[in-house]
Design a protein around this motif. Structure first.
Motif, PDB file in Angstrom:
ATOM      1  N   GLN A   1       1.035  -1.310   0.216  1.00  0.00           N
ATOM      2  CA  GLN A   1       0.442   0.061  -0.236  1.00  0.00           C
ATOM      3  C   GLN A   1       1.059   1.453  -0.158  1.00  0.00           C
ATOM      4  N   PHE A   2       2.081   1.239   0.958  1.00  0.00           N
ATOM      5  CA  PHE A   2       2.556   2.453   0.668  1.00  0.00           C
ATOM      6  C   PHE A   2       3.512   2.637  -0.217  1.00  0.00           C
ATOM      7  N   SER A   3       3.245   2.038  -1.540  1.00  0.00           N
ATOM      8  CA  SER A   3       3.670   2.620  -2.731  1.00  0.00           C
ATOM      9  C   SER A   3       2.883   2.541  -4.117  1.00  0.00           C
ATOM     10  N   SER A   4       1.560   2.785  -3.708  1.00  0.00           N
ATOM     11  CA  SER A   4       0.501   3.427  -4.168  1.00  0.00           C
ATOM     12  C   SER A   4       0.955   4.869  -4.712  1.00  0.00           C
ATOM     13  N   ALA A   5       1.546   5.206  -4.553  1.00  0.00           N
ATOM     14  CA  ALA A   5       1.902   6.554  -5.230  1.00  0.00           C
ATOM     15  C   ALA A   5       2.760   5.984  -6.493  1.00  0.00           C
ATOM     16  N   LEU A   6       3.161   4.996  -6.611  1.00  0.00           N
ATOM     17  CA  LEU A   6       3.783   4.982  -7.475  1.00  0.00           C
ATOM     18  C   LEU A   6       3.701   3.515  -8.430  1.00  0.00           C
ATOM     19  N   ASN A   7       2.964   2.581  -8.091  1.00  0.00           N
ATOM     20  CA  ASN A   7       2.581   1.901  -8.434  1.00  0.00           C
ATOM     21  C   ASN A   7       1.225   1.025  -8.754  1.00  0.00           C
ATOM     22  N   ILE A   8       0.814   0.356  -8.521  1.00  0.00           N
ATOM     23  CA  ILE A   8      -0.805  -0.346  -8.750  1.00  0.00           C
ATOM     24  C   ILE A   8      -0.681  -1.009  -7.070  1.00  0.00           C
ATOM     25  N   ALA A   9      -1.034  -0.122  -6.145  1.00  0.00           N
ATOM     26  CA  ALA A   9      -1.488  -1.864  -5.015  1.00  0.00           C
ATOM     27  C   ALA A   9      -1.881  -2.661  -4.731  1.00  0.00           C
TER      28      ALA A   9
END
Length: 251
Positions: free
Chosen positions: A170-178
């Motif tokens: 979830q913490f990568s949602s700004a970069l990837n598809i969580a």
């Protein structure tokens, strides 16, 4: 290990650009498809101007276009977004039955021991039902949500094939598809697309835990000037789900 001698990084996910940029309509080439294979033999993404779905499997790149045609990419193509890894499974098991995509993700959850790492999933076998979509080539700058509203969708019954998937925290949602993101490719390489729904029995599941993440950002004017401060999670979720067919030419 041979991989170390050859300088191939293990358990590493390489990503080109960000999902946020894609949502904002940054669809131009970031890297070439040929260069992408230097960083992984397994993964997924899309092509320049959203011209179909990308499936990277066994060291080859396949393009699933909006007319349903699947092509093995031999020449150089541009990609605005992709995630790849040199797939080396940590786990290799069998799934007796997955009645739906939701059921499949719950099974996949059993093979993740953390919510804070990335994971690659390869699932092979006979699928009773597969529902996919393929993005249609679109104009540069058109937001992803609007482009997704007219995406053609496809239904396949009784098909052998492979699911290529990435789970992102979830913490990568700004970069990837969580969460889970799967693309499908049939064994005969004639069918595929972004996975929307599926069911299958006696499926082989292989999982790799990825604890190293590399991000390559474009240097194009389009990317440099894009407003990436917005929360794009809702638009991304909309683009990933099933849509009613709005175009009479959809299959």
């Amino acid at each position: 290990m041979l991989s170390r001698c050859l300088g191939i990084p293990l358990h590493t996910l390489f990503q080109i650009s960000t999902s946020g940029a894609l949502v904002q309509g940054v669809y131009e080439r970031a890297v070439s498809s040929n260069l992408l294979l230097n960083y992984g033999d397994f993964g997924l993404g899309t092509f320049e101007n959203l011209d179909g779905e990308m499936v990277v499997l066994d060291g080859a790149i396949y393009q699933v276009r909006s007319d349903g045609k699947v092509t093995k990419i031999e020449k150089d193509f541009g990609t605005p977004f992709a995630v790849v890894t040199h797939f080396v499974a940590d786990q290799d098991q069998m799934i007796e039955n997955a009645s739906s995509f939701k059921d499949l993700t719950k099974i996949c959850d059993q093979y993740r021991n953390s919510d804070n790492l990335f994971y690659a999933f390869r699932i092979d076998g006979h699928f009773g039902h597969v529902h996919t979509r393929a993005m249609r080539e679109t104009l540069e700058g058109l937001p992803l949500a609007k482009a997704a509203a007219i995406q053609p969708e496809f239904e396949f019954a009784g098909v052998d094939g492979t699911l290529v998937g990435i789970w992102a925290p979830q913490f990568s949602s700004a970069l990837n598809i969580a969460g889970y993101h799967f693309h499908f490719l049939s064994e005969d390489r004639s069918k595929g697309g972004h996975l929307l729904e599926c069911s299958g029995k006696h499926l082989r599941i292989r999982v790799e835990r990825l604890n190293d993440f590399h991000l390559s950002l474009p240097e194009s004017e389009e990317f440099l000037r894009a407003d990436l401060t917005k929360d794009t999670s809702k638009d991304l979720a909309y683009a990933e789900q099933v849509h009613k067919k709005e175009d009479p030419n959809d299959h």
